[in-house]
Design an enzyme around this catalytic site. Structure first.
Site, short mmCIF file in Angstrom:
data_model
loop_
_atom_site.label_atom_id
_atom_site.label_comp_id
_atom_site.label_asym_id
_atom_site.label_seq_id
_atom_site.Cartn_x
_atom_site.Cartn_y
_atom_site.Cartn_z
N GLY A 28 -24.60 20.30 2.42
CA GLY A 28 -25.67 20.24 3.50
C GLY A 28 -25.08 21.18 4.42
CE LYS B 76 -13.31 18.08 15.26
NZ LYS B 76 -14.29 17.95 14.44
#
Ligand code: NAD
Ligand code: KPL
Length: 307
Positions: A13, A186
């Protein structure tokens, strides 16, 4: 493991293609592992992966195979979405060499442990990246945002010898003994920003009109990080979230992009993980819980999985 092992990339991807093309460009051995025969045939018709960087596109004829084919794997990069990582890795567990290293490149938390616990005895290195790439069409990735990738192994602070490959490939990276802290930080940033951009259907910058909501979430996420033994990841979270909102003001968050393209989100590995960790610690985080409920409802209304 020798420094010359072939990289196998599972998941062609956006990010998997970005890594593959840079490794290949540096002359390193790299092979793609695709979902199945149909995907392999489509890739072979295309003739390779294309990377666009600074408006220049180049195709790289990287060899590809399916999980069933091929030789033993010594170095694996898992570049699937978090919800696909475990099943994708299990499908090729039989090919992993006894001393294989596996790099897991997922956002959020939870998928790393799912992969590691599926591969007992193999070294699993966790990565957290701020690089940005998107996929304008199949087998094509566009490098959209410079960033950095931190890598680390919660079970072993010694860096692997193959980190030099990433340097050769021009992948900005750093080894860290505190990868969990990076991943938690994150996760908290993504929980404070991404769901609100979906609920308000807005770019990151427009969240400046919802600072009370952002502040309430950051206060609870800070409490969660501290409770989970991550005081550094908790430090100055709110000001960092405001900084990221300003720095990425024109962008749509990755979750917003997923929803607007009708793609499944990684909610389970972001808010889902945060809510499960809070429950384990007996913490009541009403804003975070309510955010997950509102987001799940919105996803259901869009016909997308809500977990
Ligand atoms: P993507 O959807 O573009 O790519 C995932 C690929 O994995 C797809 O091509 C899919 O077909 C493939 N895949 C799924 N199951 C597979 C299987 N069993 N066998 C082989 N291939 C399989 O996702 P992405 O944007 O590259 O993101 C990957 C991870 O990196 C996510 O966790 C994401 O949050 C994280 N991330 C992405 C970016 C970015 O800019 N794209 C930045 C930072 C982190
Ligand atoms: O990582 C991001 C994402 O979109 O997933 C941020 C930093 C929140 C920028 O949107």
């Amino acid at each position: 493991m020798s420094g010359q092992a072939v990289w196998h990339v599972l998941g062609a991807g956006s990010l998997g293609t970005l890594w593959t093309c840079r490794l290949r460009r540096a002359g390193l051995g790299v092979r793609l592992i695709l979902r199945g025969a149909e995907s392999l045939a489509s890739y072979e018709r295309e003739g390779g992966l294309t990377l666009t960087e600074r408006s220049l596109s180049q195709q790289w004829p990287v060899p590809a195979e399916t999980a069933e084919d091929g030789l033993p794997i010594e170095r694996l990069l898992v570049a699937c979405k978090a919800y696909d990582a475990r099943s994708a890795v299990l499908a090729l567990a039989h090919r992993l060499a006894p001393d294989a290293d596996v790099v897991v490149l997922q956002n959020g938390l939870g998928s790393q442990d799912e992969v590691a616990s599926s591969l007992p005895g193999r070294r699993c290195i966790y990565a957290s990246s701020t690089e940005g790439a998107f996929r304008p069409q199949p087998w094509h990735s566009e490098f959209a945002g410079q960033g950095h990738t931190w890598l680390g192994d919660p079970a072993n602070p010694v860096p692997p010898p193959w980190l030099a490959d990433l340097g050769r490939a021009g992948i900005p990276h750093q080894w860290t003994p505190d990868i969990l802290g990076r991943l938690w930080r994150k996760l908290a940033l993504n929980c404070a920003i991404n769901p609100l951009t979906v609920l308000h259907d807005c770019r990151n910058g427009e969240l400046t009109q919802h600072v009370c909501e952002v502040a309430g979430l950051c206060a609870e996420l800070t409490e969660l990080l501290e409770c989970c033994g991550q005081p550094e990841a908790a430090s100055e979270l709110y000001s960092e979230v405001l900084r990221v909102i300003q720095a990425t003001a024109r962008n749509y968050s990755s979750m917003h992009q997923d929803v607007s393209h009708g793609r499944r989100t990684e909610i389970h590995y972001l808010l889902g993980y945060a809510c499960a960790a809070a429950a384990r610690h007996g913490l009541h985080l009403p804003h975070v819980l309510h955010l997950r409920e509102r987001l799940a409802e919105k996803l259901r209304a869009c016909g997308l999985p809500s977990d």
